[in-house]
Write an enzyme that holds these catalytic residues in place. Structure first.
Site, PDB file in Angstrom:
ATOM      1  CG  PHE A  29      43.823  40.816  26.684  1.00  0.00           C
ATOM      2  CD1 PHE A  29      43.074  41.884  27.163  1.00  0.00           C
ATOM      3  CD2 PHE A  29      43.379  39.530  26.934  1.00  0.00           C
ATOM      4  CE1 PHE A  29      41.899  41.674  27.871  1.00  0.00           C
ATOM      5  CE2 PHE A  29      42.194  39.312  27.628  1.00  0.00           C
ATOM      6  CZ  PHE A  29      41.456  40.385  28.098  1.00  0.00           C
ATOM      7  CD  GLN A  30      42.826  38.663  31.055  1.00  0.00           C
ATOM      8  OE1 GLN A  30      43.120  37.499  30.836  1.00  0.00           O
ATOM      9  NE2 GLN A  30      41.693  39.001  31.655  1.00  0.00           N
TER      10      GLN A  30
ATOM     11  CD  GLU B 211      41.360  35.653  40.152  1.00  0.00           C
ATOM     12  OE1 GLU B 211      40.682  36.469  40.816  1.00  0.00           O
ATOM     13  OE2 GLU B 211      41.252  35.523  38.920  1.00  0.00           O
TER      14      GLU B 211
ATOM     15  CE  LYS C  45      46.434  30.195  25.366  1.00  0.00           C
ATOM     16  NZ  LYS C  45      45.435  31.061  24.746  1.00  0.00           N
TER      17      LYS C  45
ATOM     18  CG  MET D 228      41.537  46.413  66.487  1.00  0.00           C
ATOM     19  SD  MET D 228      41.536  46.179  68.280  1.00  0.00           S
ATOM     20  CE  MET D 228      41.840  44.415  68.403  1.00  0.00           C
TER      21      MET D 228
END
Lengths: 575, 182
Positions: free
Chosen positions: A116-117, A54, A166, A475
């Protein structure tokens, strides 16, 4: 009158398409299933690109927007899917990049119950978005979608998140597709109404100046103010320096151009800032990387600040004159009052600095990043789209890859996000398929998002991935060498893979550069290869330092152009 | 300096620290939507401003809420806070009324520990401040006092001698005088 019944997800996609969204980058998952299904059923023309992570999807959308000026969409699932977008959203927010992020979410009646999630992504992202929505009624989808695109692209652009439970995306939605925007607290049109008195005051200040300097930033780019800026600089004979994100808004090869200022900017740009009697900032936020020590910046100069965001006025530097507004509108108005200024001796002084303190590197002593980038610039006549990662290679690329036109330079400035460059280049190439795109990355940052090689190969993108491989986090190592008695801690990237074999494993073409003599030959072959992505691994010298350098928090006059003989104090300002 | 109030009946200590910075009163008109308060609170906390009082109520127009925020912090940061609040999409307007001509009111409920022997004196003080007695019990009294914040401070100070058991203040609300916009 009602056409076919729609669900929330189909409504969402139709509204995004109507709002001008052409590309969507993302990754699927349970809570986003209805939206992914709608990609098949809604008859949308939106192109969906499946990333491999993602974070990569967000940087692709970011690179697409920075190369085209158009917003892209990110589509992810709830919980970890949404969580993985944080770095990408923050990066876009810091650099004012338009983006619409759609995250799937648990069903509304489970919110707050650790389902969940489930993650409160609306709350988590609050400080790093321009605005955000949690949609709890499908009837709101058309309005929310229209507002999100409008907010992302207007005024000072930025990311806008839409969290879509959802049951809302799956449930029916019979709301009309066209909705009215309802944003009583948001008035970006004010930026186009400029008070002519303010503009006349700026013109009067310029007329009095003997050593004026224009500082062009990302805001000038976002306002498409290039032609007006060029007219101002050429008519009034004012030299122009630019920020990292302002690269290209004023042709860096122009005789009046000084290139990038700031921590690793050109010596002549920084000297110009120190000696100018007027600094005209157009669309830069006076970032700590360009002002060094705030109370010493431009202390003998009249400071003029033009910015579309009122909250930038006086945030870092208190301006003597300010105009809140769109840079293009302000400059168009200002140009009506501008005549040639007697800047010949000032320009001659700066030309002297250009000759005395040029950007330089030594060709001897192994393969140098600067050399590779310099040859690329010559071979492409400074006309490729350059997307960089973050670190030494980024600064050298900013120095040696001259930007002639806007929208060709893509780099994470404010956030300094490692892992940005390669996926951003994918987004840029998708947005501008006919242009040459190069991802300039280090071995550190590339390994953070290299899984997107699969995405680049599947999309058959002819982009070049230039891995400037010093087997170090260069760096940080440079800072440790200069300020921490060369104690290299946590910077040795022992165990790097064979990047050429890795590219080949993904089905991409791999090239290798080991000696300076190979640079031109291999880069030419890479330019000729257009069957898909190719990776060029450059085994550069392990230890090299970027100069000029202004240690963080030091004043611009304390710039160093080479490694000092004495031990340096640790920087106290910024990071 | 610390102003500590010890009570006799219950070990309640109310500590009022000497303020380091002057109090600013901001009036913010916002969309009445979930999350708006969190967005505004983030602006204050990120810049080190302590919100001292906060009153949120429906505004005259439906769909909007009025927030009156009392906050302390460095003077130089306040312009930035106002600008950042105004930048929030859900904020319609944000004004600093610290130096404006405003009417300002606050309400406090004060519960003191007092038995029959000193009840008369407590009621006399309460009357002086125009308090309303909301509850009268054998060992305690609850007063309601309204007015500007200074008057409330004075009333609370006078009641200390009886022992303040509990104190609830609303935080002040302000409105500009005349035609000025709040």
């Amino acid at each position: 009158m009602n056409a076919e019944p729609r669900d929330g997800a189909q409504t969402l996609l139709k509204c995004l398409e109507a709002g001008g969204i052409e590309v969507m980058f993302g990754y699927s998952g349970g809570a986003a299933l209805p939206i992914f299904d709608a990609l098949e059923t809604a008859g949308t023309k939106i192109k969906f690109v499946l990333a491999r992570h993602e974070q990569g999807a967000t940087h692709m959308a970011d690179g697409y927007a920075r190369a085209t000026g158009k917003p892209a969409c990110v589509l992810v699932t709830s919980g970890p899917g949404a969580g993985n977008t944080i770095t990408g959203i923050m990066t876009a927010h810091m650099d004012s990049v338009p983006m619409v992020i759609i995250s799937g979410q648990q069903v509304t009646w489970m919110l707050g119950k650790d389902a969940f999630q489930e993650a409160d992504i609306f709350g988590i992202t609050m400080p790093i978005v321009k605005h955000s929505y949690l949609v709890k009624d499908a009837a709101d989808i058309p309005r929310v979608t229209k507002e999100a695109i409008y907010l992302a692209t207007s005024g000072r652009p930025g990311p806008v998140l839409i969290d879509m439970p959802k049951n809302i995306s799956q449930g029916p939605c019979d709301a009309p597709l066209d909705a009215e925007i309802d944003l009583p607290g948001y008035n970006p049109e004010k930026a186009y109404e400029i008070d002519s008195k303010d503009v006349e005051a700026v013109a009067a200040a310029l007329a009095k100046s003997e050593r004026p300097l224009i500082l062009a930033g990302h805001g000038a780019m976002l306002a498409h103010a290039g032609p007006e800026l060029k007219e101002l600089a050429e008519t009034a004979r004012i030299p122009v320096c630019n920020t990292l994100l302002g690269k290209g808004i004023f042709d860096e090869t122009h005789e009046l151009a000084l290139g990038m200022l700031g921590m690793h900017g050109t010596a002549y740009a920084n000297k110009a800032v120190c000696e100018a009697d007027l600094i005209f900032n157009i669309g830069s936020r006076f970032d700590d990387r360009i002002i060094g020590q705030p109370d010493k910046f431009g202390k003998n100069a009249t400071i003029i600040h033009v910015d579309i965001d009122p909250s930038e006025m006086g945030k870092m530097i208190q301006p003597d004159l300010k105009i809140v507004g769109d840079a293009k509108v302000v400059l168009a108005e200002l140009n009506k009052h501008i005549k040639a200024l007697p800047t010949e001796s000032w320009l001659a002084t700066l030309d002297g600095y250009k000759k005395r303190f040029p950007l330089s590197y030594k060709i001897q002593g192994g393969l140098k990043m600067q050399h590779v980038l310099d040859v690329w610039d010559r071979l492409t006549e400074s006309n490729s789209i350059v997307a960089t990662d973050v670190g030494q290679h980024q600064m050298w690329s900013a120095q040696f890859n001259k930007s002639k036109a806007p929208w060709n330079w893509i780099s994470s400035g404010g956030a300094g996000t490692m892992g940005f460059g390669f996926p951003a280049a994918i987004g840029a190439q998708l947005g501008r398929p006919d242009d040459v795109v190069i991802a300039v990355v280090g071995d550190g940052g590339f390994q953070m998002t290299l899984c997107e090689l699969a995405t680049a190969v599947l999309q058959k993108l002819p982009l070049k991935i230039l891995v400037l491989n010093n087997h170090f986090l260069g760096m940080v190592r440079q800072w440790q060498e200069l300020f921490f008695d060369n104690r290299t801690s946590g910077v040795d990237l022992e165990g790097n893979p064979d990047f050429v074999k890795l590219a080949e494993a993904y089905g991409a073409k791999g090239f290798q550069i080991k000696r300076p003599a190979d640079i031109e030959k291999v880069l030419t072959r890479a330019l000729e290869y257009t069957d898909g992505p190719c990776l060029i691994n450059c085994e550069v010298v392990k230890e090299d330092n970027v100069f000029p350098m202004i240690p963080a928090g030091a004043a611009l006059e304390d710039m160093i152009t080479e490694k000092p003989k004495h031990r340096m104090e640790k920087p106290t300002g910024s990071t | 300096m610390k102003n500590t109030i010890e009570t006799s009946d219950r070990p309640v200590t109310i500590t009022i620290p000497e303020p380091e910075y002057p109090l600013h009163t901001l009036s913010v008109l916002v969309n009445n939507k979930p999350g708006v308060l969190a967005r505004i609170a983030q602006v204050f906390s990120r810049r080190g401003y302590n919100i001292e009082s906060l009153v949120v109520s429906p505004a005259a127009e439906m769909d909007f809420s009025r927030m009156t925020i009392g906050a302390r912090g460095e003077e130089s940061g306040l312009d930035q806070i106002k600008a950042q609040c105004n930048k929030l999409i859900d904020v319609i307007s944000c004004y600093d009324h610290t130096d404006d001509a405003v009417v300002s009111k606050e309400l406090a409920l004060v519960k003191i520990s007092v038995g029959a022997s000193s009840r008369g004196e407590a009621l006399q003080i309460a009357e002086h401040f125009g308090c309303k007695t909301l509850d009268l019990a054998p060992e305690s009294l609850v007063f309601m006092v309204t007015g500007d914040s200074g008057k409330l401070d004075a009333m609370v100070g006078m009641m200390q001698k009886f022992g303040i058991v509990e104190l609830v203040r609303t935080g002040k609300v302000v409105m500009t005088r005349g035609n000025g916009l709040t």
